[in-house]
Design a protein around this motif. Sequence first.
Motif, PDB file in Angstrom:
ATOM      1  N   LYS A 160       8.336  -1.398   1.645  1.00 30.34           N
ATOM      2  CA  LYS A 160       7.722  -1.905   0.409  1.00 30.34           C
ATOM      3  C   LYS A 160       7.044  -3.251   0.666  1.00 30.34           C
ATOM      4  O   LYS A 160       5.968  -3.531   0.125  1.00 30.34           O
ATOM      5  N   ALA A 161       7.685  -4.084   1.495  1.00 30.43           N
ATOM      6  CA  ALA A 161       7.103  -5.388   1.827  1.00 30.43           C
ATOM      7  C   ALA A 161       5.780  -5.224   2.555  1.00 30.43           C
ATOM      8  O   ALA A 161       4.859  -6.042   2.395  1.00 30.43           O
ATOM      9  N   LEU A 162       5.661  -4.169   3.358  1.00 29.87           N
ATOM     10  CA  LEU A 162       4.393  -3.888   4.035  1.00 29.87           C
ATOM     11  C   LEU A 162       3.278  -3.648   3.021  1.00 29.87           C
ATOM     12  O   LEU A 162       2.162  -4.165   3.162  1.00 29.87           O
ATOM     13  N   SER A 163       3.582  -2.886   1.969  1.00 28.71           N
ATOM     14  CA  SER A 163       2.577  -2.633   0.925  1.00 28.71           C
ATOM     15  C   SER A 163       2.207  -3.912   0.188  1.00 28.71           C
ATOM     16  O   SER A 163       1.029  -4.158  -0.095  1.00 28.71           O
ATOM     17  N   VAL A 164       3.205  -4.743  -0.121  1.00 26.94           N
ATOM     18  CA  VAL A 164       2.930  -6.006  -0.816  1.00 26.94           C
ATOM     19  C   VAL A 164       2.033  -6.899   0.039  1.00 26.94           C
ATOM     20  O   VAL A 164       1.071  -7.500  -0.453  1.00 26.94           O
ATOM     21  N   LEU A 165       2.322  -6.976   1.335  1.00 23.42           N
ATOM     22  CA  LEU A 165       1.491  -7.799   2.229  1.00 23.42           C
ATOM     23  C   LEU A 165       0.065  -7.277   2.281  1.00 23.42           C
ATOM     24  O   LEU A 165      -0.886  -8.059   2.283  1.00 23.42           O
ATOM     25  N   ARG A 166      -0.084  -5.975   2.299  1.00 27.05           N
ATOM     26  CA  ARG A 166      -1.436  -5.416   2.312  1.00 27.05           C
ATOM     27  C   ARG A 166      -2.201  -5.811   1.045  1.00 27.05           C
ATOM     28  O   ARG A 166      -3.382  -6.168   1.089  1.00 27.05           O
ATOM     29  N   PHE A 167      -1.532  -5.772  -0.121  1.00 23.59           N
ATOM     30  CA  PHE A 167      -2.194  -6.170  -1.366  1.00 23.59           C
ATOM     31  C   PHE A 167      -2.562  -7.657  -1.341  1.00 23.59           C
ATOM     32  O   PHE A 167      -3.588  -8.054  -1.904  1.00 23.59           O
ATOM     33  N   ILE A 168      -1.721  -8.472  -0.700  1.00 27.20           N
ATOM     34  CA  ILE A 168      -2.056  -9.898  -0.569  1.00 27.20           C
ATOM     35  C   ILE A 168      -3.314 -10.069   0.284  1.00 27.20           C
ATOM     36  O   ILE A 168      -4.198 -10.869  -0.043  1.00 27.20           O
ATOM     37  N   THR A 169      -3.418  -9.297   1.370  1.00 25.92           N
ATOM     38  CA  THR A 169      -4.609  -9.419   2.230  1.00 25.92           C
ATOM     39  C   THR A 169      -5.870  -8.926   1.528  1.00 25.92           C
ATOM     40  O   THR A 169      -6.979  -9.290   1.926  1.00 25.92           O
ATOM     41  N   ASP A 170      -5.703  -8.089   0.494  1.00 23.96           N
ATOM     42  CA  ASP A 170      -6.888  -7.674  -0.286  1.00 23.96           C
ATOM     43  C   ASP A 170      -7.573  -8.869  -0.930  1.00 23.96           C
ATOM     44  O   ASP A 170      -8.770  -8.815  -1.256  1.00 23.96           O
ATOM     45  N   GLN A 171      -6.824  -9.955  -1.138  1.00 20.78           N
ATOM     46  CA  GLN A 171      -7.342 -11.120  -1.870  1.00 20.78           C
ATOM     47  C   GLN A 171      -7.564 -12.326  -0.948  1.00 20.78           C
ATOM     48  O   GLN A 171      -7.483 -13.461  -1.395  1.00 20.78           O
ATOM     49  N   VAL A 172      -7.861 -12.088   0.338  1.00 17.58           N
ATOM     50  CA  VAL A 172      -7.992 -13.215   1.267  1.00 17.58           C
ATOM     51  C   VAL A 172      -9.097 -14.196   0.836  1.00 17.58           C
ATOM     52  O   VAL A 172      -9.013 -15.397   1.106  1.00 17.58           O
ATOM     53  N   ALA A 173     -10.107 -13.683   0.150  1.00 17.30           N
ATOM     54  CA  ALA A 173     -11.206 -14.557  -0.264  1.00 17.30           C
ATOM     55  C   ALA A 173     -10.770 -15.578  -1.306  1.00 17.30           C
ATOM     56  O   ALA A 173     -11.366 -16.661  -1.405  1.00 17.30           O
TER      57      ALA A 173
END
Length: 390
Positions: A160-173
Amino acid sequence: RRWLRQHEAVEKLNMHAILSAAAGREQPLTELLLSHGKIPVLIGELITVELWKHKVFPVLCRLEDFKPMSTFPIYVVLHHEASIINLLETVFFYKEVCEAAEDGILDLIDYCHRKLTLLAARGASRKPGTQIQQGTLASPSSMQELQEQAETMEFEISLKALSVLRFITDQVASLPLSALTRLLSTHNVPCLLVELLERCPWSCREAGTLKKFENGAWHAVPPEDQLKMTKLDGQVWLALCNLLLSPECRRKYHFDGFNKSQLLKLRAFLTDVLLDQLPNLVEVQRFLCHLAVTDPAPPKKDLVLEQVPAVREHLLKKNAGKWEAIAKHQVKCAFSPTTEELRLQARRWAQTYSLDMMEALIPDKPRCRVCGAEAAKRCSRCRNEWYCSR
């Protein structure tokens, strides 16, 4: 008892999030959490229960004179972490949630890094979630069995933490500079993601059969589907796309000899079959080809005041040297309930997980099987079909 009521509230929110996501209507729940400023609260609670699991739970397991009548109250605390990370996974899809995390985003990034490091480390170990052998336990409710359940739960929480991290990287800008620094420099997340793809802890071979972990269980993969990308593989690749293709990340990331050699390992995975399944990876392949023949300039070393995570450090300093005392206090006050207290708690949980409660959380009202109108009466035999009248 106040904590138990709070856990029940989190559990109901989690069930509502699952049902809403299945119906494609998680937006109202997200707006509710945002309007009440609960995202930082959830992150703080997540870090707290994780720290409890690593500092207090091992002490409980070592106490020789602690033989609880039921380990269920301890299991509830362990399950609390799973409920929160599942809730965050559901709502972090939205940019507004990531921004609402405020300073807590740093603690959440650190949390995800710890979970993914654990996931990569156990990639070569035995398949998580296997059942312990009958006869090895003193009793069905022993602390040993609870440790086994905690280990299984830890694996699923890490995914689940992997999915959360991926969503965080969606907002790198839109991430603050300190968050980007922790992703790229402090934790070197791109190289960690490469390690995950190499070890692939959600895949294993058992008696010659390839098995993959998906939707909460291990499944045997037929030969024709063995090259098919799983959702977990996709999360890793999407996170890498976000980090490697963002101009801001390229300026901040140090492509030194080690990082470059690790990232170039990805070229072996980028087959035509994989590119057909996720066309976005064509850009990653092009970037890696360019990286192989060039040496990007190192990032500029500007004088920056870096913000650091506060929640975990505060808890560690506040409770340093007190973990054993905390465990013994909780044994007396929380984990040694009487038979009557256990009965009352079981009744509360039965109400929490009742069909009526779950149906009250469903975003759409049940419909009559005959006419399609809103239904108020459920079949008393099958308990599945609804009718607007007798």
